[in-house]
Scaffold this active site. Structure first.
Site, short mmCIF file in Angstrom:
data_model
loop_
_atom_site.label_atom_id
_atom_site.label_comp_id
_atom_site.label_asym_id
_atom_site.label_seq_id
_atom_site.Cartn_x
_atom_site.Cartn_y
_atom_site.Cartn_z
N CYS A 101 32.76 28.53 38.45
CA CYS A 101 33.69 29.66 38.44
C CYS A 101 34.87 29.30 37.55
CB CYS A 101 34.17 29.95 39.85
SG CYS A 101 35.35 31.32 39.94
N HIS A 143 28.56 37.11 42.90
CA HIS A 143 29.68 36.18 42.67
C HIS A 143 30.93 36.96 42.24
CE1 HIS A 143 31.46 32.32 40.99
NE2 HIS A 143 32.23 33.26 40.48
N GLU A 144 30.76 37.85 41.27
CA GLU A 144 31.93 38.58 40.76
C GLU A 144 32.53 39.50 41.82
OE1 GLU A 144 33.36 37.57 38.22
OE2 GLU A 144 31.69 36.34 37.56
N HIS A 147 34.91 38.14 44.35
CA HIS A 147 36.31 38.00 43.95
C HIS A 147 37.15 39.20 44.41
CE1 HIS A 147 36.36 34.34 41.57
NE2 HIS A 147 35.29 34.71 40.89
ZN ZN Z 1 34.23 33.28 39.78
#
Ligand code: ZN
Length: 179
Positions: A101, A143-144, A147
Protein backbone atom coordinates in the site's frame (compact mmCIF):
# COMPACT_ATOMS: atom_id res chain seq x y z
CA UNK A 1 0.59 17.82 -13.43
CA UNK A 2 0.21 17.87 -9.67
CA UNK A 3 1.58 15.18 -7.43
CA UNK A 4 -0.07 15.21 -4.03
CA UNK A 5 1.44 14.01 -0.78
CA UNK A 6 0.39 10.47 0.14
CA UNK A 7 -0.49 10.10 3.81
CA UNK A 8 1.17 7.29 5.72
CA UNK A 9 -0.27 4.85 8.23
CA UNK A 10 -0.56 6.54 11.61
CA UNK A 11 -2.26 9.59 10.15
CA UNK A 12 -5.77 9.80 11.61
CA UNK A 13 -7.18 10.94 8.26
CA UNK A 14 -6.64 7.40 6.94
CA UNK A 15 -8.99 6.05 9.60
CA UNK A 16 -12.10 8.05 8.75
CA UNK A 17 -15.23 6.83 7.02
CA UNK A 18 -15.34 8.92 3.85
CA UNK A 19 -18.26 11.09 2.77
CA UNK A 20 -20.27 10.29 -0.36
CA UNK A 21 -19.68 12.40 -3.45
CA UNK A 22 -22.81 14.48 -4.15
CA UNK A 23 -21.73 16.64 -7.12
CA UNK A 24 -20.58 14.89 -10.30
CA UNK A 25 -18.89 16.28 -13.40
CA UNK A 26 -17.59 19.42 -11.70
CA UNK A 27 -14.29 21.14 -12.46
CA UNK A 28 -13.23 20.54 -8.87
CA UNK A 29 -13.86 16.79 -9.14
CA UNK A 30 -12.08 16.49 -12.51
CA UNK A 31 -9.08 18.37 -11.10
CA UNK A 32 -8.95 16.11 -8.06
CA UNK A 33 -9.08 12.95 -10.20
CA UNK A 34 -6.39 14.28 -12.51
CA UNK A 35 -4.13 14.92 -9.48
CA UNK A 36 -4.87 11.44 -8.19
CA UNK A 37 -3.82 9.81 -11.48
CA UNK A 38 -0.65 11.94 -11.58
CA UNK A 39 0.12 10.93 -8.01
CA UNK A 40 -0.60 7.22 -8.60
CA UNK A 41 1.49 7.12 -11.77
CA UNK A 42 4.42 8.89 -10.10
CA UNK A 43 4.81 5.95 -7.72
CA UNK A 44 3.60 3.15 -10.02
CA UNK A 45 0.65 2.47 -7.75
CA UNK A 46 -2.06 -0.02 -8.64
CA UNK A 47 -4.71 2.22 -7.15
CA UNK A 48 -5.29 5.23 -4.96
CA UNK A 49 -8.14 6.32 -2.70
CA UNK A 50 -8.97 9.97 -2.03
CA UNK A 51 -8.41 9.60 1.75
CA UNK A 52 -4.78 8.69 0.98
CA UNK A 53 -4.23 12.29 -0.13
CA UNK A 54 -6.30 13.65 2.74
CA UNK A 55 -9.54 14.13 0.78
CA UNK A 56 -12.56 12.91 2.71
CA UNK A 57 -14.61 11.56 -0.21
CA UNK A 58 -15.77 8.15 -1.42
CA UNK A 59 -13.56 8.19 -4.49
CA UNK A 60 -11.02 5.62 -5.66
CA UNK A 61 -9.06 5.16 -8.84
CA UNK A 62 -7.31 2.01 -9.95
CA UNK A 63 -6.08 0.13 -12.95
CA UNK A 64 -4.09 1.12 -15.97
CA UNK A 65 -4.38 0.23 -19.58
CA UNK A 66 -0.73 -0.80 -19.56
CA UNK A 67 1.38 -3.25 -17.54
CA UNK A 68 2.28 -1.90 -14.10
CA UNK A 69 6.03 -2.40 -13.48
CA UNK A 70 5.29 -3.05 -9.81
CA UNK A 71 2.94 -5.90 -10.74
CA UNK A 72 4.31 -7.19 -14.06
CA UNK A 73 2.56 -10.55 -13.77
CA UNK A 74 -0.81 -9.14 -12.78
CA UNK A 75 -3.63 -9.14 -15.30
CA UNK A 76 -4.53 -5.74 -16.66
CA UNK A 77 -7.28 -4.01 -14.71
CA UNK A 78 -9.08 -1.35 -16.75
CA UNK A 79 -8.43 2.25 -15.77
CA UNK A 80 -11.35 3.09 -13.51
CA UNK A 81 -12.68 6.04 -11.54
CA UNK A 82 -15.18 4.81 -8.96
CA UNK A 83 -17.29 6.97 -6.68
CA UNK A 84 -19.63 5.95 -3.87
CA UNK A 85 -18.82 2.26 -4.35
CA UNK A 86 -20.75 -0.68 -2.95
CA UNK A 87 -19.11 -4.12 -2.94
CA UNK A 88 -21.13 -7.33 -2.73
CA UNK A 89 -19.30 -10.67 -2.36
CA UNK A 90 -20.96 -13.22 -4.66
CA UNK A 91 -20.00 -16.23 -2.56
CA UNK A 92 -17.97 -16.88 0.60
CA UNK A 93 -14.85 -18.00 -1.31
CA UNK A 94 -11.66 -16.19 -0.34
CA UNK A 95 -8.14 -16.24 -1.66
CA UNK A 96 -4.86 -15.05 -0.18
CA UNK A 97 -2.66 -12.64 -2.07
CA UNK A 98 0.29 -10.35 -1.33
CA UNK A 99 -0.57 -6.69 -0.99
CA UNK A 100 1.32 -3.50 -0.49
CA UNK A 101 0.00 0.00 0.00
CA UNK A 102 1.30 3.43 -0.86
CA UNK A 103 0.35 4.48 2.68
CA UNK A 104 2.35 1.60 4.19
CA UNK A 105 5.60 1.93 2.23
CA UNK A 106 8.19 -0.83 2.08
CA UNK A 107 5.98 -3.59 3.46
CA UNK A 108 3.95 -6.45 2.05
CA UNK A 109 1.44 -8.75 3.67
CA UNK A 110 -0.63 -11.78 2.74
CA UNK A 111 -4.27 -10.71 2.80
CA UNK A 112 -7.44 -12.76 2.34
CA UNK A 113 -10.01 -11.21 0.00
CA UNK A 114 -13.28 -12.35 -1.51
CA UNK A 115 -12.59 -14.11 -4.79
CA UNK A 116 -15.76 -13.07 -6.61
CA UNK A 117 -17.45 -9.74 -6.14
CA UNK A 118 -19.90 -7.41 -7.78
CA UNK A 119 -19.21 -3.71 -7.40
CA UNK A 120 -21.41 -0.79 -8.22
CA UNK A 121 -20.98 2.96 -8.05
CA UNK A 122 -20.57 5.91 -10.38
CA UNK A 123 -17.89 7.39 -12.57
CA UNK A 124 -16.91 11.06 -12.43
CA UNK A 125 -19.76 12.01 -14.78
CA UNK A 126 -22.38 10.31 -12.61
CA UNK A 127 -22.81 7.34 -14.94
CA UNK A 128 -23.46 4.04 -13.21
CA UNK A 129 -20.76 1.36 -12.97
CA UNK A 130 -21.81 -2.24 -12.36
CA UNK A 131 -19.19 -4.97 -12.74
CA UNK A 132 -18.75 -8.57 -11.71
CA UNK A 133 -15.06 -9.42 -11.32
CA UNK A 134 -12.69 -11.89 -9.71
CA UNK A 135 -9.03 -12.46 -8.88
CA UNK A 136 -6.63 -9.51 -8.95
CA UNK A 137 -9.27 -7.06 -10.14
CA UNK A 138 -11.51 -8.02 -7.19
CA UNK A 139 -8.55 -7.69 -4.82
CA UNK A 140 -7.63 -4.19 -6.00
CA UNK A 141 -11.22 -2.98 -5.64
CA UNK A 142 -11.52 -4.41 -2.13
CA UNK A 143 -8.19 -2.89 -1.09
CA UNK A 144 -9.05 0.56 -2.43
CA UNK A 145 -12.60 0.61 -1.08
CA UNK A 146 -11.30 -0.40 2.36
CA UNK A 147 -9.59 3.01 2.41
CA UNK A 148 -13.07 4.57 2.33
CA UNK A 149 -14.01 2.91 5.61
CA UNK A 150 -10.71 3.62 7.34
CA UNK A 151 -9.26 0.13 6.88
CA UNK A 152 -5.63 -0.42 5.85
CA UNK A 153 -4.58 -3.86 4.60
CA UNK A 154 -2.52 -4.77 7.71
CA UNK A 155 -5.84 -4.77 9.61
CA UNK A 156 -7.00 -7.63 7.33
CA UNK A 157 -3.92 -9.83 7.80
CA UNK A 158 -4.68 -13.08 9.64
CA UNK A 159 -1.18 -14.57 9.81
CA UNK A 160 1.40 -12.02 10.86
CA UNK A 161 4.19 -14.41 9.90
CA UNK A 162 3.20 -13.43 6.37
CA UNK A 163 3.91 -9.72 6.83
CA UNK A 164 7.23 -8.01 6.38
CA UNK A 165 9.55 -5.80 4.44
CA UNK A 166 9.36 -6.18 0.68
CA UNK A 167 13.15 -6.23 0.31
CA UNK A 168 13.36 -9.19 2.71
CA UNK A 169 10.30 -11.12 1.51
CA UNK A 170 10.99 -10.55 -2.18
CA UNK A 171 14.71 -9.85 -2.58
CA UNK A 172 14.36 -9.89 -6.37
CA UNK A 173 12.13 -6.83 -6.39
CA UNK A 174 13.72 -3.43 -6.73
CA UNK A 175 13.00 -1.79 -3.36
CA UNK A 176 12.94 1.62 -5.01
CA UNK A 177 9.98 0.50 -7.07
CA UNK A 178 7.99 -0.54 -4.06
CA UNK A 179 5.59 2.09 -2.79
ZN1 ZN B 1 -3.72 1.17 -0.07
Amino acid sequence: MTIREILKMGDARLLRTAQPVTAFDTDELHMLISDMFDTMRSVNGAGLAAPQIGVDLQLVIFGTDIINPRYPDAPIVPRTVLLNPVITPLDPDEEDGWEGCLSVPGLRGLVPRFSHIRYTGFDQYGDAIDRTVDGFHARVVQHECDHLIGVLYPMRIRDFKQFGFTEVLFPGLDAAEDD
